[in-house]
Design an enzyme around this catalytic site. Structure first.
Site, PDB file in Angstrom:
ATOM      1  N   GLN A 145       0.767  -1.686  -0.308  1.00  0.00           N
ATOM      2  CA  GLN A 145      -0.245   0.254  -0.028  1.00  0.00           C
ATOM      3  C   GLN A 145       0.657   1.038   0.436  1.00  0.00           C
ATOM      4  O   GLN A 145       2.136   0.846   0.408  1.00  0.00           O
ATOM      5  CB  GLN A 145      -1.284  -0.043   1.480  1.00  0.00           C
TER       6      GLN A 145
HETATM    7  N1  LIG Z   1      -7.501 -14.028 -10.818  1.00  0.00           N
HETATM    8  C1  LIG Z   1      -6.112 -13.590 -10.253  1.00  0.00           C
HETATM    9  N2  LIG Z   1      -6.312 -12.895  -9.054  1.00  0.00           N
HETATM   10  C2  LIG Z   1      -4.972 -13.429  -8.161  1.00  0.00           C
HETATM   11  C3  LIG Z   1      -3.706 -14.063  -8.975  1.00  0.00           C
HETATM   12  N3  LIG Z   1      -2.981 -13.273  -7.984  1.00  0.00           N
HETATM   13  C4  LIG Z   1      -3.455 -12.342  -6.767  1.00  0.00           C
HETATM   14  N4  LIG Z   1      -4.890 -12.462  -6.783  1.00  0.00           N
HETATM   15  C5  LIG Z   1      -5.586 -12.205  -6.151  1.00  0.00           C
HETATM   16  O1  LIG Z   1      -5.704 -10.688  -6.341  1.00  0.00           O
HETATM   17  C6  LIG Z   1      -5.977 -10.272  -4.446  1.00  0.00           C
HETATM   18  C7  LIG Z   1      -4.679  -9.307  -4.203  1.00  0.00           C
HETATM   19  O2  LIG Z   1      -3.802 -10.130  -3.866  1.00  0.00           O
HETATM   20  P1  LIG Z   1      -2.574 -10.307  -2.658  1.00  0.00           P
HETATM   21  O3  LIG Z   1      -1.496 -11.590  -2.950  1.00  0.00           O
HETATM   22  O4  LIG Z   1      -3.639 -10.288  -1.208  1.00  0.00           O
HETATM   23  O5  LIG Z   1      -2.204  -8.959  -2.970  1.00  0.00           O
HETATM   24  P2  LIG Z   1      -1.552  -8.375  -2.242  1.00  0.00           P
HETATM   25  O6  LIG Z   1       0.488  -8.190  -3.448  1.00  0.00           O
HETATM   26  O7  LIG Z   1       0.404  -9.257  -1.184  1.00  0.00           O
HETATM   27  O8  LIG Z   1      -1.179  -7.400  -1.747  1.00  0.00           O
HETATM   28  P3  LIG Z   1      -1.222  -6.344  -0.765  1.00  0.00           P
HETATM   29  O9  LIG Z   1      -0.672  -7.127   0.593  1.00  0.00           O
HETATM   30  O10 LIG Z   1      -2.200  -5.078   0.022  1.00  0.00           O
HETATM   31  O11 LIG Z   1       0.402  -5.689  -0.747  1.00  0.00           O
HETATM   32  C8  LIG Z   1      -6.505 -11.829  -4.284  1.00  0.00           C
HETATM   33  O12 LIG Z   1      -7.970 -11.385  -4.405  1.00  0.00           O
HETATM   34  C9  LIG Z   1      -5.791 -12.781  -4.624  1.00  0.00           C
HETATM   35  O13 LIG Z   1      -6.864 -13.725  -4.743  1.00  0.00           O
HETATM   36  C10 LIG Z   1      -3.626 -14.208  -9.801  1.00  0.00           C
HETATM   37  O14 LIG Z   1      -2.847 -14.303 -10.772  1.00  0.00           O
HETATM   38  N5  LIG Z   1      -5.090 -14.156 -11.077  1.00  0.00           N
END
Ligand SMILES: Nc1nc2c(ncn2[C@@H]2O[C@H](COP(=O)(O)OP(=O)(O)OP(=O)(O)O)[C@@H](O)[C@H]2O)c(=O)[nH]1
Length: 179
Positions: A70
């Site tokens: 974030q």
């Molecule tokens: N369709 C799709 N959704 C995905 C994929 N990878 C992650 N997501 C979705 O994207 C959203 C965010 O995923 P996170 O892994 O929490 O993202 P992050 O980068 O760790 O986010 P922060 O903790 O806010 O920095 C979740 O709803 C996941 O299920 C993908 O390859 N395809």
């Protein structure tokens, strides 16, 4: 003598390579980390701070720090930089509006003294989504071919199915052997 050699061998074989997983919020960093660890999709919520896990691939140990993406957290990414050997930059391939911010963050990291020896793996994530950008498009936008002083590799992936993740890890494992 044999024992000393064995201890040294095990010390070097088990040496951990520090990895930071960075990228904008919602890019898929935590999903990727837990796919690496358990081969399954976990329910995620936005990371406040970081998650850390050890991943072992072919006898190579990686200590992976998944850092919250974030906006308010990005200014603290640099507190994780020291001794980092690999940066994994996760890009949401559907997030065209914020690709410029990912680019800014990438070049800010590459210019940082503590990351001068780090190799960079870029995951072009969410390739399952309609209208996503290809790895080639992202590579062009990020002008990756202009990066001369850091080894880099871009890999398209889908963290939900795990597709592409092993190839990224294999690239890191081959680089870890060179260190
Ligand atoms: N369709 C799709 N959704 C995905 C994929 N990878 C992650 N997501 C979705 O994207 C959203 C965010 O995923 P996170 O892994 O929490 O993202 P992050 O980068 O760790 O986010 P922060 O903790 O806010 O920095 C979740 O709803 C996941 O299920 C993908 O390859 N395809």
């Amino acid at each position: 003598m044999g024992l000393i050699f064995a201890k040294l061998w095990s010390f070097f074989c088990n040496q951990e390579h520090k990895v930071i997983i960075v990228g904008l919020d919602n890019a898929g960093k935590t999903t990727i980390l837990y796919q690496f660890l358990m081969n399954e999709v976990v329910h995620t919520s936005p990371t406040i701070g970081s998650n850390v896990e050890e991943i072992v691939v072919k006898n190579t140990h990686f200590l992976m720090w998944d850092i919250g993406g974030q906006e308010s957290l990005r200014s603290s990414w640099n507190t994780y930089y020291s001794n980092t050997e690999f940066i994994i930059l996760v890009v949401d391939s559907t997030d065209r509006e914020r690709l410029a911010i990912s680019k800014e963050e990438l070049y800010r990291m590459l210019a940082h003294e503590d990351l001068r020896k780090a190799a960079v793996l870029i995951f072009a994530n969410k390739q399952d989504m309609k209208d996503c950008m290809s790895a080639a498009e992202i590579s062009k936008y990020l002008t990756l071919s202009s990066i001369k002083d850091h080894p880099w590799h871009i890999q398209s992936c889908c963290a939900l199915t795990g597709e592409g993740l092993c190839q990224g890890l294999e690239w890191m494992t081959s680089r870890a052997g060179l260190r």
